[in-house]
Design a protein around this motif. Structure first.
Motif, PDB file in Angstrom:
ATOM      1  N   GLN A 197      18.317  52.407  81.236  1.00 16.10           N
ATOM      2  CA  GLN A 197      18.750  53.784  81.438  1.00 16.10           C
ATOM      3  C   GLN A 197      19.120  54.449  82.474  1.00 16.10           C
ATOM      4  O   GLN A 197      20.047  55.597  82.676  1.00 16.10           O
ATOM      5  N   GLY A 198      18.800  53.965  83.742  1.00 15.12           N
ATOM      6  CA  GLY A 198      19.096  54.577  85.050  1.00 15.12           C
ATOM      7  C   GLY A 198      20.699  54.007  85.206  1.00 15.12           C
ATOM      8  O   GLY A 198      21.322  55.077  85.599  1.00 15.12           O
ATOM      9  N   SER A 199      20.752  52.769  84.978  1.00 16.79           N
ATOM     10  CA  SER A 199      22.252  52.274  85.162  1.00 16.79           C
ATOM     11  C   SER A 199      23.092  53.024  84.137  1.00 16.79           C
ATOM     12  O   SER A 199      24.249  53.256  84.437  1.00 16.79           O
ATOM     13  N   LEU A 200      22.814  53.101  83.153  1.00 18.20           N
ATOM     14  CA  LEU A 200      23.657  53.789  81.957  1.00 18.20           C
ATOM     15  C   LEU A 200      24.045  55.385  82.419  1.00 18.20           C
ATOM     16  O   LEU A 200      24.818  55.908  81.928  1.00 18.20           O
ATOM     17  N   SER A 201      22.893  55.871  83.114  1.00 14.45           N
ATOM     18  CA  SER A 201      23.305  57.392  83.594  1.00 14.45           C
ATOM     19  C   SER A 201      24.301  57.387  84.666  1.00 14.45           C
ATOM     20  O   SER A 201      25.146  58.345  84.670  1.00 14.45           O
ATOM     21  N   LEU A 202      24.544  56.411  85.201  1.00 11.51           N
ATOM     22  CA  LEU A 202      25.819  56.090  86.068  1.00 11.51           C
ATOM     23  C   LEU A 202      27.197  55.887  85.679  1.00 11.51           C
ATOM     24  O   LEU A 202      28.111  56.276  86.186  1.00 11.51           O
ATOM     25  N   ASN A 203      27.056  55.223  84.135  1.00  8.59           N
ATOM     26  CA  ASN A 203      28.362  55.005  83.822  1.00  8.59           C
ATOM     27  C   ASN A 203      29.188  55.960  83.337  1.00  8.59           C
ATOM     28  O   ASN A 203      28.627  57.242  82.960  1.00  8.59           O
ATOM     29  N   GLY A 204      30.454  55.566  83.670  1.00  9.13           N
ATOM     30  CA  GLY A 204      31.461  56.853  83.229  1.00  9.13           C
ATOM     31  C   GLY A 204      32.089  57.225  81.927  1.00  9.13           C
ATOM     32  O   GLY A 204      33.260  57.795  81.887  1.00  9.13           O
ATOM     33  N   SER A 205      31.461  56.636  80.929  1.00  9.75           N
ATOM     34  CA  SER A 205      31.969  56.889  79.643  1.00  9.75           C
ATOM     35  C   SER A 205      30.967  57.441  78.685  1.00  9.75           C
ATOM     36  O   SER A 205      29.985  57.095  78.395  1.00  9.75           O
ATOM     37  N   GLU A 206      30.997  58.821  78.323  1.00  8.86           N
ATOM     38  CA  GLU A 206      30.314  59.490  77.568  1.00  8.86           C
ATOM     39  C   GLU A 206      29.924  58.922  76.023  1.00  8.86           C
ATOM     40  O   GLU A 206      28.869  58.927  75.464  1.00  8.86           O
ATOM     41  N   SER A 207      30.959  58.021  75.467  1.00  9.89           N
ATOM     42  CA  SER A 207      30.737  57.623  74.296  1.00  9.89           C
ATOM     43  C   SER A 207      29.703  56.602  74.196  1.00  9.89           C
ATOM     44  O   SER A 207      28.990  56.259  73.186  1.00  9.89           O
TER      45      SER A 207
END
Length: 397
Positions: free
Chosen positions: A140-150
């Protein structure tokens, strides 16, 4: 008795409705072998993992030697064990002075989680800045940093106080302020389709972070351990991060990751609270032994020095009107086509011919090519001939 394929489909959690379903019984060098004699030339290295090839003899020997001594003993950082201590020293020798304190974890996502916690703890700030089309992991933390909203919308709410800016945008650097704990950037954006920093961009980013007191985290989970032709990709850009993350190609096929910083920064995890970051399997002795062997193979078998010529060999042979562009830094390559539909047909055909490639999460019209660095020139020629045949069969002009 159920076959491995049936067991896989019935009991192993799936992530798509259309897994590749290649059944592999053995792998060696750049090849994977199926139960009926199928042979697949691996051009993606388990997504950047098998940088020294599958089952490199020196990696296997290091694993066997450690198995004869001990396996897991205790959670991270409590007992002196030779493999992680020796690996930490060897990693420090590959890095600029000051990046000398290594925290071992079990994966790239965990390395990113630890790096961001460290940045917040050291600076006392809360804002994290990442980039459009960034990929840093799936927790969840690393996902928060990802740049694709999909990829994120189904899991919100995620980590608060995360801002995204445009990659290679000099004006956006002004959004990094005294509120910012850290800016995290893949030295070469992987899942965006191998996007390389513009000239002077990383230097300007480094200067802005220094100006406002934010830490610069470089994510080399895909680009590290020789993938781009230098041991670390940032060596090619005249910058030094405050925190570095690595994993994937680090273990020679074994699970391992790390975040690395200077002692002054890393020691902030020791107090208020004590045990500020904990991992059970981080620094596992078998994984660390495999990683140290991998590091030595890269240093001693001239694999890095061969990367530019091997990349050029791919570029020279992958020439077709359907190919729009080839982006690469070393053997981290993206071959662009006009659509996902075109690329998917080519990938499927190439697999039937015995070559495994892939696309990118955030650039699904580009083919991923990231073979083991041990690939030979005749193997490159064979792979490219099969890919070109697949393209010619799937694309008509």
């Amino acid at each position: 008795m159920l076959s491995p394929r049936q067991l896989f489909l019935q009991h192993q959690a799936q992530t798509t409705d259309f897994p590749l379903l290649l059944e592999v019984e053995k792998a060696e060098g750049v090849f994977m072998y199926g139960p009926n004699g199928e042979r697949y030339l691996d051009l993606i290295s388990g997504i950047g993992v098998s940088n020294v090839g599958h089952r490199h003899p020196r990696v296997l020997q290091a694993i066997h030697d450690q198995l004869d001594k001990y396996l897991h003993l205790m959670v991270y950082g409590e007992i002196v064990q030779a493999p992680p201590a020796q690996l930490a020293h060897a990693l420090a020798q590959t890095l600029p002075a000051g990046l000398d304190n290594v925290y071992f974890v079990s994966s790239g996502s965990e390395a990113v989680e630890g790096a961001c916690k460290l940045a917040k703890r050291y600076t006392g700030r809360t804002e994290l800045i990442a980039f459009d089309k960034a990929y840093h992991g799936s927790t969840q933390g690393s996902l928060s940093l990802n740049g694709s909203e999909s990829f994120k919308r189904a899991f919100r709410p995620l980590l608060p106080d995360v801002r995204h800016i445009r990659h290679n945008s000099f004006p956006d650097l002004a959004l990094i302020t005294s509120r910012t704990a850290a800016v995290i950037l893949e030295t070469v954006q992987g899942e965006a389709g191998v996007r390389i920093p513009a000239p002077g961009y990383l230097e300007a980013l480094r200067a802005r972070c220094t100006q406002v007191g934010a830490l610069l985290i470089l994510d080399e989970i895909q680009s590290g351990f020789g993938r781009t032709g230098t041991f670390w990709a940032f060596e090619q850009f005249n910058v030094v991060p405050d925190i570095l993350t690595c994993a994937k190609g680090m273990g020679g096929g074994m699970p391992i990751g790390a975040f690395i910083s200077r002692q002054e920064v890393m020691h902030s995890l020791k107090n208020d609270p004590m045990l500020g970051h904990i991992t059970t399997f981080g620094g596992h002795p078998v994984s660390c032994a495999a990683s140290l062997a991998t590091l030595r193979v890269l240093q001693e078998e001239n694999l890095l020095g061969q990367v530019p010529a091997k990349a050029e060999a791919f570029k020279k042979r992958l020439v077709h009107p359907a190919i729009k562009e080839i982006r690469h830094l070393g053997l981290m390559m993206a071959v662009e086509f006009n659509s996902f539909e075109t690329l998917k047909a080519i990938i499927d055909n190439a697999i039937l011919k015995g070559v495994l490639t892939d696309w990118f999460l955030f650039c699904d019209h580009s083919m991923r090519i990231a073979p083991p660095l041990t690939i030979t020139f005749p193997e490159i020629e064979e792979a490219c001939a099969l890919i070109m045949a697949a393209i010619s069969e799937e694309v008509r002009f």
